[in-house]
Design a protein around this motif. Structure first.
Motif, PDB file in Angstrom:
ATOM      1  N   GLN A  73     -13.730  -9.515  78.964  1.00  0.00           N
ATOM      2  CA  GLN A  73     -12.516  -8.693  79.077  1.00  0.00           C
ATOM      3  C   GLN A  73     -12.903  -7.224  79.256  1.00  0.00           C
ATOM      4  O   GLN A  73     -12.345  -6.522  80.101  1.00  0.00           O
ATOM      5  N   ALA A  74     -13.883  -6.751  78.473  1.00  0.00           N
ATOM      6  CA  ALA A  74     -14.335  -5.363  78.594  1.00  0.00           C
ATOM      7  C   ALA A  74     -15.047  -5.134  79.926  1.00  0.00           C
ATOM      8  O   ALA A  74     -14.923  -4.065  80.531  1.00  0.00           O
ATOM      9  N   GLU A  77     -12.412  -4.701  82.680  1.00  0.00           N
ATOM     10  CA  GLU A  77     -11.388  -3.680  82.470  1.00  0.00           C
ATOM     11  C   GLU A  77     -11.507  -2.568  83.509  1.00  0.00           C
ATOM     12  O   GLU A  77     -12.597  -2.190  83.910  1.00  0.00           O
ATOM     13  N   HIS A  78     -10.381  -2.052  83.934  1.00  0.00           N
ATOM     14  CA  HIS A  78     -10.255  -0.974  84.927  1.00  0.00           C
ATOM     15  C   HIS A  78     -10.740  -1.412  86.307  1.00  0.00           C
ATOM     16  O   HIS A  78     -11.032  -0.563  87.141  1.00  0.00           O
ATOM     17  N   VAL A  90     -16.385   0.374  75.852  1.00  0.00           N
ATOM     18  CA  VAL A  90     -15.036  -0.160  76.036  1.00  0.00           C
ATOM     19  C   VAL A  90     -14.625  -0.948  74.791  1.00  0.00           C
ATOM     20  O   VAL A  90     -13.489  -0.837  74.323  1.00  0.00           O
TER      21      VAL A  90
END
Length: 176
Positions: A73-74, A77-78, A90
């Motif tokens: 997930q990290a 991200e973005h 993160v």
């Protein structure tokens, strides 16, 4: 059964224990655990220790998977991929903050095949290093142009002129 047992002779202990377990569960098995362990040169206590650790290994695997889901997930991200240090940052800024050791992040990424992109070197930095444009020469003239006379101090510059989708280079030389 003998073919399975002979196949055990060349494997790692955990693989040997796994196959011993399968053979022992077979209803047609005529060998005892002690005999199977002796045939494969593993200790009986090691086999039983392996059996008792199966539950702990399954729990650790489940925990690793849950931790990797947070790492993934990290990582995503973005909308861009990250390395272990960026993943760590993160995770620190999540609600609630998640703290993993960098070694754990790297271990789980390696275990589940997650690779971060390797940043390419900046070609302009390499070019500047090759041309040594970052080094500054000593100021020998100190703006005293008249003292040196004509054609002793020459100044030059280069410019790029675009035309027809190409570039022309113009270099001028001036007498100081």
């Amino acid at each position: 059964q003998l073919a399975k047992i002979e196949g055990l002779l060349m494997n790692r202990p955990s693989e040997k224990f796994e196959l011993i377990y399968e053979i022992a569960q077979d209803p047609e098995n005529t060998f005892s655990i002690k005999q199977l362990c002796e045939l494969n040169h593993v200790s009986r206590s090691g086999y039983y220790s392996w059996i008792h650790s199966l539950e702990a290994k399954a729990a650790k695997e489940a925990q690793d998977r849950a931790d990797f889901d947070l790492i993934l997930q990290a990582f995503l991200e973005h909308g861009r991929k990250k390395g272990a240090r960026q993943i760590y940052m993160v995770l620190q800024h999540m609600e609630p903050p998640v703290t993993f050791n960098l070694k754990k992040i790297r271990r789980l990424c390696r275990k589940y095949g997650l690779e971060c992109p390797i940043r390419k070197a900046n070609p302009y930095r390499r070019m500047a290093k090759a041309m040594r444009t970052d080094s500054v020469s000593d100021n020998l003239v100190e703006r005293r142009f008249e003292e040196f006379g004509p054609r002793k101090i020459l100044l030059t510059d280069i410019t790029y002129i675009p035309y027809d989708g190409k570039f022309a280079y113009l270099s001028t030389i001036m007498d100081a």
